[in-house]
Design a protein around this motif. Sequence first.
Motif, PDB file in Angstrom:
ATOM      1  N   ALA A  45      -9.136  20.963  -3.391  1.00  7.52           N
ATOM      2  CA  ALA A  45     -10.029  20.148  -3.851  1.00  7.52           C
ATOM      3  C   ALA A  45     -10.441  19.980  -5.243  1.00  7.52           C
ATOM      4  N   SER A  46     -10.275  19.319  -5.678  1.00  8.44           N
ATOM      5  CA  SER A  46     -11.266  19.057  -7.245  1.00  8.44           C
ATOM      6  C   SER A  46     -12.768  19.563  -7.088  1.00  8.44           C
ATOM      7  N   ASP A  47     -13.559  19.883  -8.098  1.00 11.18           N
ATOM      8  CA  ASP A  47     -14.739  20.497  -8.486  1.00 11.18           C
ATOM      9  C   ASP A  47     -14.935  19.030  -9.552  1.00 11.18           C
ATOM     10  N   PRO A  48     -15.895  18.613  -9.015  1.00  9.09           N
ATOM     11  CA  PRO A  48     -16.813  18.440  -7.223  1.00  9.09           C
ATOM     12  C   PRO A  48     -15.426  18.218  -6.381  1.00  9.09           C
ATOM     13  N   ALA A  49     -15.432  17.915  -5.635  1.00  7.94           N
ATOM     14  CA  ALA A  49     -14.968  17.615  -4.282  1.00  7.94           C
ATOM     15  C   ALA A  49     -14.527  15.969  -4.727  1.00  7.94           C
ATOM     16  N   GLY A  50     -13.625  15.297  -4.308  1.00  8.00           N
ATOM     17  CA  GLY A  50     -12.711  14.111  -4.526  1.00  8.00           C
ATOM     18  C   GLY A  50     -13.692  13.177  -3.186  1.00  8.00           C
ATOM     19  N   ASP A  51     -13.946  12.292  -3.492  1.00  3.41           N
ATOM     20  CA  ASP A  51     -14.283  11.333  -2.213  1.00  3.41           C
ATOM     21  C   ASP A  51     -13.481  11.395  -1.338  1.00  3.41           C
ATOM     22  N   THR A  52     -12.732  10.441  -1.876  1.00  8.69           N
ATOM     23  CA  THR A  52     -10.524  10.622  -2.316  1.00  8.69           C
ATOM     24  C   THR A  52     -10.092  11.098  -2.759  1.00  8.69           C
ATOM     25  N   TYR A  53      -8.084  11.231  -2.075  1.00 11.65           N
ATOM     26  CA  TYR A  53      -7.794  11.382  -3.581  1.00 11.65           C
ATOM     27  C   TYR A  53      -6.371  10.147  -3.184  1.00 11.65           C
ATOM     28  N   THR A  54      -5.824  10.577  -4.541  1.00  2.18           N
ATOM     29  CA  THR A  54      -3.602   9.418  -5.066  1.00  2.18           C
ATOM     30  C   THR A  54      -3.032  10.779  -4.522  1.00  2.18           C
ATOM     31  N   LEU A  55      -2.386  10.835  -3.624  1.00  3.00           N
ATOM     32  CA  LEU A  55      -0.656  11.086  -4.056  1.00  3.00           C
ATOM     33  C   LEU A  55       0.349  10.076  -4.651  1.00  3.00           C
ATOM     34  N   GLN A  56       0.846  10.669  -5.628  1.00  3.79           N
ATOM     35  CA  GLN A  56       1.754   9.617  -6.276  1.00  3.79           C
ATOM     36  C   GLN A  56       3.044  10.705  -6.821  1.00  3.79           C
ATOM     37  N   LEU A  57       4.149   9.513  -5.249  1.00  4.14           N
ATOM     38  CA  LEU A  57       5.761  10.074  -6.085  1.00  4.14           C
ATOM     39  C   LEU A  57       6.097   9.134  -7.458  1.00  4.14           C
ATOM     40  N   SER A  58       7.213   9.607  -7.367  1.00  4.80           N
ATOM     41  CA  SER A  58       8.343   9.265  -8.343  1.00  4.80           C
ATOM     42  C   SER A  58       9.637   9.554  -8.472  1.00  4.80           C
ATOM     43  N   THR A  59      10.062   8.551  -8.743  1.00  2.37           N
ATOM     44  CA  THR A  59      12.303   9.080  -9.077  1.00  2.37           C
ATOM     45  C   THR A  59      12.213   9.800 -10.250  1.00  2.37           C
ATOM     46  N   ALA A  60      11.181   9.464 -11.974  1.00  2.21           N
ATOM     47  CA  ALA A  60      10.915  10.293 -12.816  1.00  2.21           C
ATOM     48  C   ALA A  60       9.963  11.157 -12.874  1.00  2.21           C
ATOM     49  N   ASN A  61      10.588  11.714 -13.771  1.00  2.00           N
ATOM     50  CA  ASN A  61       9.618  12.913 -14.246  1.00  2.00           C
ATOM     51  C   ASN A  61       8.167  12.724 -15.108  1.00  2.00           C
ATOM     52  N   ASP A  62       8.284  11.415 -15.567  1.00  3.55           N
ATOM     53  CA  ASP A  62       7.518  10.602 -16.349  1.00  3.55           C
ATOM     54  C   ASP A  62       6.720   9.464 -16.231  1.00  3.55           C
ATOM     55  N   PHE A  63       7.208  10.027 -14.453  1.00  7.17           N
ATOM     56  CA  PHE A  63       6.932   8.644 -13.343  1.00  7.17           C
ATOM     57  C   PHE A  63       6.732   6.803 -14.050  1.00  7.17           C
ATOM     58  N   THR A  66      10.558   4.610  -9.497  1.00 11.85           N
ATOM     59  CA  THR A  66      10.308   4.045  -8.341  1.00 11.85           C
ATOM     60  C   THR A  66       8.975   4.425  -8.175  1.00 11.85           C
ATOM     61  N   ILE A  67       7.615   4.337  -8.214  1.00 15.34           N
ATOM     62  CA  ILE A  67       6.164   4.877  -7.663  1.00 15.34           C
ATOM     63  C   ILE A  67       5.863   4.408  -6.018  1.00 15.34           C
ATOM     64  N   HIS A  68       5.380   5.801  -5.462  1.00 12.95           N
ATOM     65  CA  HIS A  68       4.804   5.293  -3.744  1.00 12.95           C
ATOM     66  C   HIS A  68       3.675   6.654  -4.017  1.00 12.95           C
ATOM     67  N   SER A  69       3.016   5.452  -3.828  1.00 15.85           N
ATOM     68  CA  SER A  69       0.999   5.937  -3.585  1.00 15.85           C
ATOM     69  C   SER A  69       0.651   6.090  -2.030  1.00 15.85           C
ATOM     70  N   SER A  70      -0.462   6.752  -2.337  1.00 20.15           N
ATOM     71  CA  SER A  70      -0.678   7.505  -0.534  1.00 20.15           C
ATOM     72  C   SER A  70      -1.860   8.010  -0.990  1.00 20.15           C
ATOM     73  N   GLN A  71      -3.244   7.316  -0.338  1.00 19.83           N
ATOM     74  CA  GLN A  71      -4.480   7.810   0.001  1.00 19.83           C
ATOM     75  C   GLN A  71      -4.844   8.192   0.753  1.00 19.83           C
ATOM     76  N   THR A  72      -6.035   8.724   0.040  1.00 24.65           N
ATOM     77  CA  THR A  72      -6.411  10.291   1.841  1.00 24.65           C
ATOM     78  C   THR A  72      -8.035  10.717   1.698  1.00 24.65           C
ATOM     79  N   ALA A  73      -8.223  10.720   2.468  1.00 28.19           N
ATOM     80  CA  ALA A  73      -9.361  11.755   1.955  1.00 28.19           C
ATOM     81  C   ALA A  73      -9.609  13.231   2.059  1.00 28.19           C
TER      82      ALA A  73
END
Length: 462
Positions: A45-63, A66-73
């Motif tokens: 967790a971050s400090d303070p803890a996040g309400d939610t978190y966004t995961l982001q995936l990309s085929t390029a190292n500078d994003f 192609t971007i794929h995202s997922s949001q979760t608590a």
Amino acid sequence: MAVNHSGIDTNYLNLGSTETLPATEPGSFQFISASTYSLIADWTASDPAGDTYTLQLSTANDFTGTIHSSQTAALSAERDGLSVNTTYYGRVRADINSGVSPWSNPTITTATLADIPDHAATTWTAVNVTSLTVTWTEGTNPPSVTWYVIEISTANDFTGGDDKSTETYGLNGVFTGLIPDTTYYAQVKAVSHSGVHTNYQNLGSTMTLLPLAPTSLQFTNANTDDLTATWSEPNSSGDTYDLQLSTASDFTGTLHSSNTVLLTAPRDGLAVNTTYYGRVRSNLMGVFGDWSAPTLSTATLAVIPDHAATTWTAVYVTSLTVSWTEGTNPPSVTWYVIEISTANDFTGGDDKSTETYGMNGGFTGLMPDTTYYAQVKAVNHSGIDTNYLNLGSTKTLAGGLPLNLTFIGVSTDTVTAAWDAPAGGADSYELEISTHSDFSSATTSSSTVLTTATIGNLLVNT
């Protein structure tokens, strides 16, 4: 502002401004699971803890890819719908009261799993004596960037004694240095960009070819008891070559063999003037190939005939018989050429020759009382002559005298005589009549092929 006891406010005093601290980025970001189409990551967790978190995936190292995202608590997330065997860069941030933390750092990379390769329409695209090519398709793997490991084995559980492997980004594997006429099994697997291997795909089996037969077999030399043959090597050169000779075209007769690493071989210990059929095959890695075809034949040389105990077994006025022995030539199958001549260099005016499989030659129509020289040579089954053997000379008998001369008819001016032919006969006869017993005076003669003749124009009563 201040408020008195009666609840009356003062005006506000402006105290200026300040800024709350930013939340820290989530920590310990990592990928914890991968499949062919999805990835799972977790973090702290971050400090303070996040309400939610966004995961982001990309085929390029500078994003920028192609971007794929997922949001979760939660502190982990799975993202599916990804491409097979593709490298993805990942990061995560916290979402707090409509604000966001910085992205996790450093960026983490991993790859989805590769898929098991698939069968091609034709698996064994080339099968030769000591090499083969095995082919497959990528299945759902991305082309040209998926790494494949291919194995072949002489055992279907891949524990053989001649197992080989190769690796490639292509869709076929080439293997060389294989054992001829041997069954090989093949399997292939894919390796993801992260080095994770799939299970093997069983590609079945095939058999390498027999060693090819040598070509252009020919006999290059022949002697009385040996033959030498040469040939051209096949496309897959043999380690050694077997030359086989037989007295039978189906090689059921007497066999003579010779083994060599060369493209030529002599074979001795053969029979004189005997036809031999030849064939050659290669031996590659202990495996014998097919025999050369067509079967080739030739013969060892004949030897010069030898003298008989009696050379001139019959001598007459106009005929003779000359004899010899075969020497070491095989009897009844060796061809002989016999010549006789009135000159010892065989350039006479009455030279004759005859040919036979026997041991003597008969000549007729010879000149009486004439010396004849004889020579004989042998000819092998391939038509090659030996040198001549000089058989010496003899002399035909002199012509015999006519017998029983008798006058059988007389007239005033003619006389008719008759006689018996001599032994051996004659081509013609000459009848002479004279008035002197020693035939010293003029004579009258008559020539005839008969054994009777008449002479006319004689003197009366003489």
